[in-house]
Scaffold this motif. Structure first.
Motif, PDB file in Angstrom:
ATOM      1  N   MET A  50     -62.846   4.563  -2.988  1.00  0.00           N
ATOM      2  CA  MET A  50     -62.581   4.714  -4.427  1.00  0.00           C
ATOM      3  C   MET A  50     -61.650   3.568  -4.822  1.00  0.00           C
ATOM      4  O   MET A  50     -60.512   3.494  -4.333  1.00  0.00           O
ATOM      5  N   ASN A  54     -57.277   6.915  -8.984  1.00  0.00           N
ATOM      6  CA  ASN A  54     -55.919   7.363  -9.387  1.00  0.00           C
ATOM      7  C   ASN A  54     -54.828   6.825  -8.477  1.00  0.00           C
ATOM      8  O   ASN A  54     -53.832   6.279  -8.966  1.00  0.00           O
ATOM      9  N   ILE A  55     -55.007   6.927  -7.141  1.00  0.00           N
ATOM     10  CA  ILE A  55     -53.931   6.419  -6.293  1.00  0.00           C
ATOM     11  C   ILE A  55     -54.004   4.902  -6.133  1.00  0.00           C
ATOM     12  O   ILE A  55     -53.163   4.310  -5.475  1.00  0.00           O
ATOM     13  N   TYR A 142     -64.246  13.493 -12.165  1.00  0.00           N
ATOM     14  CA  TYR A 142     -63.062  13.924 -11.404  1.00  0.00           C
ATOM     15  C   TYR A 142     -62.416  15.050 -12.217  1.00  0.00           C
ATOM     16  O   TYR A 142     -61.906  14.805 -13.315  1.00  0.00           O
ATOM     17  N   ARG A 144     -59.616  17.470 -12.837  1.00  0.00           N
ATOM     18  CA  ARG A 144     -58.209  17.645 -12.479  1.00  0.00           C
ATOM     19  C   ARG A 144     -57.374  17.731 -13.759  1.00  0.00           C
ATOM     20  O   ARG A 144     -57.708  17.102 -14.758  1.00  0.00           O
ATOM     21  N   LYS A 166     -65.827  15.495  -8.113  1.00  0.00           N
ATOM     22  CA  LYS A 166     -64.587  15.485  -7.344  1.00  0.00           C
ATOM     23  C   LYS A 166     -63.703  16.579  -7.933  1.00  0.00           C
ATOM     24  O   LYS A 166     -63.223  16.459  -9.062  1.00  0.00           O
ATOM     25  N   GLY A 191     -61.055  17.092  -3.974  1.00  0.00           N
ATOM     26  CA  GLY A 191     -60.175  16.011  -4.429  1.00  0.00           C
ATOM     27  C   GLY A 191     -58.719  16.241  -4.095  1.00  0.00           C
ATOM     28  O   GLY A 191     -57.856  15.509  -4.594  1.00  0.00           O
ATOM     29  N   ALA A 193     -57.511  16.459  -0.899  1.00  0.00           N
ATOM     30  CA  ALA A 193     -57.192  15.887   0.414  1.00  0.00           C
ATOM     31  C   ALA A 193     -57.185  16.922   1.554  1.00  0.00           C
ATOM     32  O   ALA A 193     -57.666  18.048   1.400  1.00  0.00           O
ATOM     33  N   SER A 209     -61.471  13.932  -0.259  1.00  0.00           N
ATOM     34  CA  SER A 209     -60.738  12.690  -0.493  1.00  0.00           C
ATOM     35  C   SER A 209     -59.549  12.651   0.467  1.00  0.00           C
ATOM     36  O   SER A 209     -59.011  13.680   0.870  1.00  0.00           O
ATOM     37  N   ALA A 210     -59.160  11.436   0.808  1.00  0.00           N
ATOM     38  CA  ALA A 210     -58.157  11.240   1.847  1.00  0.00           C
ATOM     39  C   ALA A 210     -56.734  11.342   1.305  1.00  0.00           C
ATOM     40  O   ALA A 210     -56.448  10.920   0.182  1.00  0.00           O
ATOM     41  N   GLY A 211     -55.861  11.895   2.135  1.00  0.00           N
ATOM     42  CA  GLY A 211     -54.414  11.827   1.899  1.00  0.00           C
ATOM     43  C   GLY A 211     -53.851  10.910   2.971  1.00  0.00           C
ATOM     44  O   GLY A 211     -53.866   9.683   2.832  1.00  0.00           O
ATOM     45  N   ARG A 249     -45.402  13.880   0.386  1.00  0.00           N
ATOM     46  CA  ARG A 249     -45.944  13.240  -0.821  1.00  0.00           C
ATOM     47  C   ARG A 249     -45.693  14.072  -2.080  1.00  0.00           C
ATOM     48  O   ARG A 249     -45.690  13.534  -3.190  1.00  0.00           O
TER      49      ARG A 249
HETATM   50  N1  LIG Z   1     -56.809  12.442  -2.201  1.00  0.00           N
HETATM   51  C1  LIG Z   1     -56.004  11.779  -3.153  1.00  0.00           C
HETATM   52  C2  LIG Z   1     -56.374  12.107  -4.519  1.00  0.00           C
HETATM   53  C3  LIG Z   1     -57.715  11.644  -4.815  1.00  0.00           C
HETATM   54  O1  LIG Z   1     -58.092  10.519  -4.823  1.00  0.00           O
HETATM   55  C4  LIG Z   1     -54.574  12.095  -2.936  1.00  0.00           C
HETATM   56  O2  LIG Z   1     -54.273  12.701  -1.898  1.00  0.00           O
HETATM   57  O3  LIG Z   1     -53.751  11.725  -3.770  1.00  0.00           O
END
Ligand SMILES: N[C@@H](CC=O)C(=O)O
Length: 312
Positions: A50, A54-55, A142, A144, A166, A191, A193, A209-211, A249
């Protein structure tokens, strides 16, 4: 050549990393470092990226910069990687951004959470339809920051051009209801993580989605494999390994009471600790204070131990 809709669906069934935007001390984008991050994550097994999301500090990038970072990602990555490009703003601005992303070869558009004080579900559906009509690239909205109805989620899956959602509401029951109400050919991506990977999988998510996997992709890939194998015990162990850094985080940082304020600089610190490139952040967020840098180092060391133990 962008990937076909079916290939993108396959990619959505995986681990989606956010390409964070590395800034130098003056706040300028370091494209060479972004390219190196993308290369390393691809080498580590990631196939879904991505960019300008956002991040990636989407809201702190100009329109030109958004297109430029997506172009860097597309150029850096082999053709079998999927690049989702973040799109937002008014319908007219979003269309212009989509045109720019098409020109540089983005595979699909991730439509950012609506940036509006007041929302109407029918109006939002119209927004997605207008954007879908503006492009032949698939859309991944997305979800959210607002609390839509299950009927809305179902209708969203039926917007032409929408191939994935997402989903980033901390409500697994609503996710399950949305999946049941929606079209079968739409892929639901968690979305939120790794912390939600196990519970959202059970409700119908097919990717996440990854953290911490943004900087230690092997943990996310192992978690994905455990989920697809139905090895719940291993999936929970891998998820648990991610929780301390993910919890970090959520913190406020110093001189601030808003939770999550350090989320992006914490991931950037993780990239630096992993030998990749995090770099500085732009306003409205702030870099980690010295005390949080130390905390990140401790949590990273613990994560590394867990990754060695669980993934090898
Ligand atoms: N997985 C992300 C959010 C989505 O892109 C995160 O942990 O901030």
């Amino acid at each position: 050549m962008p990937l076909s809709a079916d290939r993108i669906r396959d990619r959505l069934r995986g681990v989606a990393v956010g390409l964070l935007t590395p800034f130098d001390a003056d706040g300028e984008i370091e494209h060479g470092k972004l390219r190196e991050n993308a290369d390393a994550l691809y080498e580590g097994g990631i196939r879904l990226f991505m960019a300008s999301a956002n991040i990636s500090e989407y809201h702190s990038l100009s329109r030109t910069e958004r297109v430029d970072v997506v172009e860097t990602a597309v150029d850096a990555l082999p053709a079998d990687a999927c690049v989702l490009a973040g799109v937002g703003g008014s319908t007219a601005d979003a269309r212009e951004l989509i045109d720019g992303y098409e020109d540089v070869g983005a595979d699909a558009m991730m439509i950012m959470p609506p940036d509006h004080t007041y929302l109407h579900e029918a109006g939002l559906l119209r927004y997605y339809r207008e954007l879908a009509a503006a492009t032949d690239r698939p859309l991944v909205p997305y979800v959210r920051g607002f609390d839509p109805s299950v009927a809305y989620l179902g209708d969203l899956t039926r917007v032409d051009g929408v191939i994935g959602i997402k989903y980033a509401l901390p409500d697994g029951v609503k996710l399950g209801a949305g999946v049941a109400a929606g079209d079968d050919d739409v892929v639901w991506v968690n979305g939120l993580a790794e912390p939600f990977a196990v519970s959202f999988w059970a409700e119908g998510a097919e990717g996440f989605s990854a953290g911490v996997s943004n900087f230690r992709p092997e943990v996310g890939l192992a978690l994905f494999d455990a989920l697809t194998d139905g090895d719940w015990e291993r999936a929970r162990a891998l998820r648990n390994a991610c929780l301390p850094y993910q919890g970090f985080r959520d913190g406020t940082g110093q001189g601030n009471e808003i939770p999550g304020a350090i989320s992006v600089p914490a991931v950037k610190q993780g990239l630096d600790l992993a030998g990749l490139h995090g770099g500085s952040v732009r306003e409205p967020i702030r870099p980690l204070a010295e005390e949080q840098v130390r905390e990140a180092e401790e949590l990273y060391a613990a994560l590394e131990d867990d990754v060695d133990r669980l993934v090898g």
